[in-house]
Design an enzyme around this catalytic site. Structure first.
Site, PDB file in Angstrom:
ATOM      1  N   LEU A  35       0.858  -1.180   0.000  1.00  0.00           N
ATOM      2  CA  LEU A  35       0.000   0.000   0.000  1.00  0.00           C
ATOM      3  C   LEU A  35       0.895   1.232   0.000  1.00  0.00           C
ATOM      4  O   LEU A  35       1.903   1.274   0.714  1.00  0.00           O
ATOM      5  CB  LEU A  35      -0.897   0.035   1.246  1.00  0.00           C
ATOM      6  CG  LEU A  35      -2.031  -0.989   1.338  1.00  0.00           C
ATOM      7  CD1 LEU A  35      -2.764  -0.829   2.665  1.00  0.00           C
ATOM      8  CD2 LEU A  35      -2.987  -0.867   0.179  1.00  0.00           C
ATOM      9  N   ASP A  36       0.534   2.233  -0.784  1.00  0.00           N
ATOM     10  CA  ASP A  36       1.288   3.479  -0.801  1.00  0.00           C
ATOM     11  C   ASP A  36       1.234   4.140   0.576  1.00  0.00           C
ATOM     12  O   ASP A  36       0.297   3.898   1.358  1.00  0.00           O
ATOM     13  CB  ASP A  36       0.720   4.440  -1.849  1.00  0.00           C
ATOM     14  CG  ASP A  36       0.990   3.971  -3.271  1.00  0.00           C
ATOM     15  OD1 ASP A  36       1.875   3.106  -3.444  1.00  0.00           O
ATOM     16  OD2 ASP A  36       0.312   4.462  -4.199  1.00  0.00           O
ATOM     17  N   PRO A  37       2.213   5.008   0.899  1.00  0.00           N
ATOM     18  CA  PRO A  37       2.254   5.619   2.235  1.00  0.00           C
ATOM     19  C   PRO A  37       0.959   6.294   2.673  1.00  0.00           C
ATOM     20  O   PRO A  37       0.558   6.170   3.832  1.00  0.00           O
ATOM     21  CB  PRO A  37       3.405   6.628   2.112  1.00  0.00           C
ATOM     22  CG  PRO A  37       4.323   5.998   1.116  1.00  0.00           C
ATOM     23  CD  PRO A  37       3.423   5.329   0.107  1.00  0.00           C
ATOM     24  N   LYS A  38       0.261   6.998   1.785  1.00  0.00           N
ATOM     25  CA  LYS A  38      -0.950   7.713   2.175  1.00  0.00           C
ATOM     26  C   LYS A  38      -2.166   6.796   2.320  1.00  0.00           C
ATOM     27  O   LYS A  38      -3.172   7.198   2.913  1.00  0.00           O
ATOM     28  CB  LYS A  38      -1.263   8.808   1.153  1.00  0.00           C
ATOM     29  CG  LYS A  38      -0.258   9.949   1.133  1.00  0.00           C
ATOM     30  CD  LYS A  38      -0.663  11.001   0.120  1.00  0.00           C
ATOM     31  CE  LYS A  38       0.328  12.150   0.086  1.00  0.00           C
ATOM     32  NZ  LYS A  38      -0.058  13.187  -0.911  1.00  0.00           N
ATOM     33  N   VAL A  39      -2.084   5.593   1.782  1.00  0.00           N
ATOM     34  CA  VAL A  39      -3.230   4.688   1.779  1.00  0.00           C
ATOM     35  C   VAL A  39      -3.316   3.951   3.115  1.00  0.00           C
ATOM     36  O   VAL A  39      -2.305   3.538   3.681  1.00  0.00           O
ATOM     37  CB  VAL A  39      -3.126   3.689   0.613  1.00  0.00           C
ATOM     38  CG1 VAL A  39      -4.318   2.740   0.601  1.00  0.00           C
ATOM     39  CG2 VAL A  39      -3.035   4.437  -0.713  1.00  0.00           C
TER      40      VAL A  39
END
Length: 291
Positions: A52-56
């Site tokens: 998962l991307d950092p903001k997700v």
């Protein structure tokens, strides 16, 4: 070495072959939270299954100890997301009709910032549902159930083109991946408190709720039950042969399967290459030995 039944393992065995259904917070990368869990649990390694991307935020299974060998099994399962579709103009009246057209196989090219080669590929959207529409009709909360490897950011961009408004992805949260969903999520604080309760007071209750046997990461796969003698041969690198098969449930030829001993302990992952009901021949070719 064969493992005892999942429900009979002590905490040390659970730590060394376990899975945390982590509620990933916004900010750190999936790699970073996996490293934190590795150090918190006190094992040599930990690995997330499906980045998962950092903001997700949301569902990020993290495998601990030797359970990291199970990671490929979780990559094959479907994913579910809840996303905010930020429209650049008011949504048209045919919003839901347009979204319905995106259910099914889609051509996608990974974004420029992607870590994989930017080749055109096909990914399937199983379900695309409008959950809520803002009063100004410019923000749409959507639920997306899709094949692993689908780029939701690209999907949101393409939806905007089809709607004639333009759009980009706002907040994104993964609500399910493979056999895990948001009904049993564990936060980093939950895990830290459970570990403290166990280490300081000897109470295992919270930790057993937070850290599950690694077999929980495989419940979405077809299963093959093999005899303990066959499990010993698998531990030495031999494939699963027909005489060692006790039972097989809902298995298609070529499918990735999990093989278990009768006590429910997983032995290996492999591909079904033969008839599990035959008297002779190879049935499962090995991909990961887990004992």
């Amino acid at each position: 070495m064969r493992r005892v039944a999942p429900e009979e393992r002590d905490i040390d065995a659970l730590r060394e072959f376990g899975v945390v259904n982590l509620d990933k917070p916004p900010g750190p990368s999936a790699h970073q939270v996996s490293a934190w869990i590795r150090d918190m649990v006190g094992v040599e390694k930990a690995a997330h299954a499906g980045t998962l991307d950092p903001k997700v935020t949301g569902c990020l299974p993290v495998l601990t100890g030797t359970a990291t060998r199970l990671a490929p099994a979780l990559l094959e399962g479907p994913k579910e997301y809840v996303a905010v579709l930020e429209l650049h103009a008011r949504a048209p009246t045919d919003l839901e009709t347009v979204l319905d057209e995106f259910e099914g196989p889609l051509y996608q090219k990974p974004p420029r910032k992607s870590a994989v080669a930017r080749r055109l590929r096909v990914r399937e959207v199983y379900d695309l549902e409008v959950l809520e529409l803002s009063d100004d009709r410019r923000r749409v909360l959507v639920r997306i159930r899709c094949e692993s490897g689908t780029y939701v950011r690209k999907l949101c961009h393409d939806l905007g083109l089809a709607l004639g408004t333009g759009a980009h992805m706002g907040d994104l949260r993964r609500s399910a991946t493979g056999p895990f969903d948001d009904a049993s999520l564990v936060t980093l604080h939950d895990l830290a408190d459970a570990l403290a309760e166990w280490r300081e007071r000897g109470d295992e209750t919270w930790l057993r709720d937070a850290l599950a046997p690694a077999e929980d990461a495989l419940t979405h796969l077809p299963s093959v039950t093999i005899a303990p003698s066959a499990a010993d041969s698998v531990a030495d690198g031999a494939p699963v042969f027909a005489p060692g098969v006790i039972d097989a449930v809902d298995v298609d030829h070529g499918a990735l399967v999990a093989c278990y001993t009768p006590n429910g302990s997983v032995v290996c992952l492999g591909r079904l290459v033969g008839d599990p009901h035959a008297d002779t021949g190879e049935v499962v070719s090995l991909e990961r030995v887990l004992v």
